[in-house]
Design an enzyme around this catalytic site. Structure first.
Site, PDB file in Angstrom:
ATOM      1  N   THR A 154       6.347   5.885  -0.461  1.00  0.00           N
ATOM      2  CA  THR A 154       6.806   4.702  -0.864  1.00  0.00           C
ATOM      3  C   THR A 154       5.863   4.210  -2.172  1.00  0.00           C
ATOM      4  O   THR A 154       4.577   4.381  -1.818  1.00  0.00           O
ATOM      5  CB  THR A 154       6.891   3.872   0.327  1.00  0.00           C
ATOM      6  OG1 THR A 154       7.050   2.443  -0.163  1.00  0.00           O
ATOM      7  CG2 THR A 154       5.409   3.601   0.994  1.00  0.00           C
ATOM      8  N   HIS A 183      -1.593   9.619  14.791  1.00  0.00           N
ATOM      9  CA  HIS A 183      -2.767  10.199  15.387  1.00  0.00           C
ATOM     10  C   HIS A 183      -2.555  11.367  16.609  1.00  0.00           C
ATOM     11  O   HIS A 183      -3.407  11.918  17.064  1.00  0.00           O
ATOM     12  CB  HIS A 183      -3.943   9.239  15.599  1.00  0.00           C
ATOM     13  CG  HIS A 183      -5.306   9.824  15.628  1.00  0.00           C
ATOM     14  ND1 HIS A 183      -5.557  11.122  15.331  1.00  0.00           N
ATOM     15  CD2 HIS A 183      -6.439   9.192  15.742  1.00  0.00           C
ATOM     16  CE1 HIS A 183      -6.884  11.373  15.298  1.00  0.00           C
ATOM     17  NE2 HIS A 183      -7.364  10.195  15.427  1.00  0.00           N
TER      18      HIS A 183
END
Length: 404
Positions: free
Chosen positions: A315, A367
């Protein structure tokens, strides 16, 4: 009379309903076969609904209605003849206007020398409050500002008054609502972290300035930053495959290909069309595909299939002036790279302070399956490729890489 029932077609797998965003025709209009008669929103894209036959149309759903796939939304009378032309509407007769005698306007209240002036006690109080006596509506004789008026006066503190205070309420489109749901889902269901770095784009700018004219002349597309970033990302994904993966239940799915979702701003909001097998594309291929997808998104022609199945997202908030941000993961993907605006800043290069075009880059990642080593290593690999593109992206042969 022959009536055709038009039903909502399936815009894609797993989509069970759409929303009528806009009717492009009115009830009773004559429509031609394949003419766009409505725009419908799914939870992935805005699509046009073409007429299946020619005839007089009768609408069976309102704008904003959620309709199931297969539901009848309009009828077309296919036996109706196409009108040759409509006669101009007859002019409505003018109502007779009767003259009335003008009404006398009320006489304004007479002003005197005392209007707006303050008594000595009131003036002292107003001076302490830093208020102009002329702004106070006096209640004393002939409009004089009294001590009580001054005590009750409140400083405006510069707050504007008297301006417009209108509000507007409108229903969000199905696409916008789905984007909102996915963003909240990403925040609530992933262990999202963001790591940052900065890139010196001097080498990229040098290559672009040297080859962009020949590239545009031969291929018909510009040599932009997105091809450099896309190729740098696909290289980094091969070095750190955990970033190019996603979670499915209790399993991790890794991909040996890079389908890069590219976030673009469309008329209905954010869309993320996918550049398939970006790791196999040349610079020309990346630029051409991104241009094609961005144009289709802007024109409302993008399809669900073209926005499904990406493995990683890029993006670019820099086109809007963003200096730094933490992009949100596009689920079920596990990583997204945020680009930002390019700012010339003083930096240390080989022990010397120089002015260089610098960009902050950000990697948001899940994560749960991507550790710090992989996330930081991935971002460093992107940085290295962009700061040494001739060797790491172009194999030291720019003309061949750019197909010149």
């Amino acid at each position: 009379m022959s009536i055709l029932e038009m039903k909502v077609p399936s815009p894609g797998e797993s989509i069970t309903e759409v929303e009528i965003a806009t009717w492009l025709v009115k009830d009773g209009d004559y429509v031609e076969k394949d003419q766009a008669i409505a725009e419908v929103d799914s939870d992935k894209a805005t699509l046009e609904l073409p007429a299946e036959a020619s005839g007089i149309i009768t609408l069976k759903a309102e704008e904003g209605d959620a309709v199931a796939v297969g539901q009848v939304v309009c009828l077309i009378d296919t036996s109706a003849a196409k009108p040759s032309g409509s006669a101009p509407a007859a002019e409505a007769p003018k109502a007779e206007v009767k003259e009335e005698a003008p009404k006398a306007a009320p006489a304004p209240a007479a002003a005197t020398y005392a209007t707006g002036s303050a008594s000595p006690a009131a003036k002292k109080i107003l001076d302490e409050k830093n208020i102009d006596a002329a702004t106070i509506q006096g209640t004393g004789k002939d409009g004089r500002v009294t001590k009580e008026d001054a005590i009750n006066a409140v400083p405006s503190m510069g707050t504007p008054t008297g301006g417009p205070r209108g509000t507007e309420r409108k229903k969000m489109s199905m696409l916008r609502r789905k984007v909102a749901e996915r963003l909240v889902e990403a925040k609530n269901t992933t262990a999202m972290l963001t790591t940052f770095n900065e890139v010196n784009l001097t080498a990229v700018n040098k290559l672009r300035n040297e080859y962009k004219d020949a590239f545009k002349a031969k291929h018909g597309v510009g040599l932009g930053y997105m091809s450099f970033f896309t190729k740098a990302v696909t290289r980094a994904l091969q070095l750190y495959p955990d970033v190019n993966s996603m979670i499915d239940g209790q399993e991790q799915i890794k991909f040996d290909f890079a389908d890069i979702s590219v976030a673009v701003s469309g008329p209905k909001g954010l869309m993320v069309p996918v550049v398939r097998n970006a790791e196999l594309l040349s610079f020309r291929g990346v630029e051409a595909d991104i241009k094609r997808l961005a144009t289709r998104a802007r024109d409302g022609q993008i399809t669900v299939d073209e926005m499904t199945g990406g493995t990683f997202t890029i993006t670019n908030g820099g086109v809007f002036g963003s200096m730094l941000s933490t992009p949100i993961i596009n689920p079920p993907q596990s990583g997204i790279l945020g680009m930002h605006n390019i700012i010339e800043r003083p930096v240390a290069v080989n022990g010397q302070v120089v002015i260089a075009p610098m960009m902050y880059i950000a990697l948001s990642y899940d994560h749960r399956i991507i550790d710090g080593r992989e996330s930081v290593g991935f971002l460093v690999a992107v940085k290295e490729a962009l700061e040494n593109p001739a060797e790491l992206l172009l194999n030291n042969d720019p003309k061949r890489a750019f197909e010149l």
